[in-house]
Design an enzyme around this catalytic site. Structure first.
Site, PDB file in Angstrom:
ATOM      1  N   MET A   1       0.836  -1.197   0.000  1.00 32.58           N
ATOM      2  CA  MET A   1       0.000   0.000   0.000  1.00 32.58           C
ATOM      3  C   MET A   1       0.861   1.233   0.000  1.00 32.58           C
ATOM      4  SD  MET A   1      -3.215  -0.053  -0.083  1.00 32.58           S
ATOM      5  CE  MET A   1      -3.334   1.281  -1.215  1.00 32.58           C
ATOM      6  N   CYS A   2       2.062   1.146  -0.499  1.00 29.95           N
ATOM      7  CA  CYS A   2       3.056   2.219  -0.588  1.00 29.95           C
ATOM      8  C   CYS A   2       4.159   2.026   0.453  1.00 29.95           C
ATOM      9  CB  CYS A   2       2.469   3.625  -0.424  1.00 29.95           C
ATOM     10  SG  CYS A   2       1.087   3.966  -1.527  1.00 29.95           S
ATOM     11  N   ARG A   3       5.300   2.575   0.143  1.00 29.11           N
ATOM     12  CA  ARG A   3       6.444   2.681   1.049  1.00 29.11           C
ATOM     13  C   ARG A   3       6.954   4.111   0.926  1.00 29.11           C
ATOM     14  NH1 ARG A   3       6.683  -1.261   4.610  1.00 29.11           N
ATOM     15  NH2 ARG A   3       4.561  -0.413   4.489  1.00 29.11           N
ATOM     16  N   ASN A  41       4.818  -2.137  -5.461  1.00 24.34           N
ATOM     17  CA  ASN A  41       4.534  -0.705  -5.479  1.00 24.34           C
ATOM     18  C   ASN A  41       4.975  -0.133  -6.822  1.00 24.34           C
ATOM     19  OD1 ASN A  41       3.680  -0.372  -2.542  1.00 24.34           O
ATOM     20  ND2 ASN A  41       5.686  -1.325  -2.321  1.00 24.34           N
TER      21      ASN A  41
END
Length: 259
Positions: A1-3, A41
């Protein structure tokens, strides 16, 4: 879900922070180790950085995966900065917004990123629309939950909130409206970093008086990395890191220094 990742410290090439470490943000775009939702991602990325003497950061954003952008590799090799915020994106849902949906979002001296998702979007956020002046709502950069979260944070900043207060109050507000949300937020003005751990991983590494890195996960095996407990508000500078539980009012947290 993103970094995502933020850095404050001596000037470094962007590549030394984002490309060269063994588990860099670039590697996390296809092989995150601690991400609790999603596995790749590849839906855009962005980097924001501050140049000496200029309080307004520059940004480089793209709609595609970071590993496929040869121009970024060249840019990261030569651009140096002592204050950086970068993110790689895993979209919750497909949108036509392109790079406008990629963090960092920016306004004036601020850079912002959201790792997570607003549960039940957009219906769950509807009661919060009245918090924003119509012109701010109509000026959303993208039709995503992250862009809306940024609008809520930015409205608080423009109203005079400090970075940590703006993030903490926004998270508690969103969590009340959409309790299952994941709300790891990251914000900097080039001198201070504020971040929240709410539903996903967050770590930091600090050399007090010299540098601080706040990231979704460690980018190397340095034993000085510390995990931030869930439901925590973090405030950091080059001097060090402060943590406060988010169940307390963000306007007057009880903070303990961390080294």
């Amino acid at each position: 879900m993103c970094r995502h990742l933020a850095y404050l410290g001596p000037e470094e090439p962007l590549g030394r922070l984002l490309v060269e470490p063994p588990h860099s943000l670039v590697r996390q775009s296809w092989e995150p180790q601690r991400q609790r939702s999603g596995t790749v991602n590849a839906d855009g990325f962005g980097v924001g950085w501050y140049a000496p003497g200029d309080p307004v950061p520059a940004r480089y954003r793209r709609a595609g995966p970071i590993w496929a952008d040869l121009s970024f590799t060249d840019l990261a090799r030569v651009v140096r900065s002592g204050a950086v915020l970068a993110a790689v994106r895993d979209a919750t849902a497909a949108t036509p917004d392109g790079e406008a949906a990629a963090a960092p979002f920016a306004s004036g001296r601020w850079l912002f990123s959201h790792n997570g998702a607003v549960a039940g979007w957009p219906d769950s956020a509807a009661p919060l629309v009245s918090e924003l002046p119509p012109v701010e709502l109509l000026s959303l950069e993208a039709r995503t939950d992250s862009a809306f979260v940024w609008a809520l944070v930015l409205h608080r900043l423009r109203s005079g909130d400090e970075l940590d207060q703006a993030l903490g109050e926004t998270v508690l507000q969103l969590a009340g409206a959409a309790p299952a949300s994941r709300l790891n937020l990251l914000l900097t003005d080039g001198t201070t970093i504020a971040a929240t751990a709410w539903g996903d991983s967050l770590w930091y590494r600090t050399e007090p008086g010299r540098s601080t890195v706040v990231a979704s996960e460690p980018y190397d095996d340095d034993p000085h990395w510390q995990e931030v407990p869930d439901r925590t508000l973090l405030t950091a500078s080059r001097a060090g890191v402060l943590l406060a539980p988010l169940e307390e009012p963000a306007s007057a947290p009880s903070k303990e220094p961390c080294t």
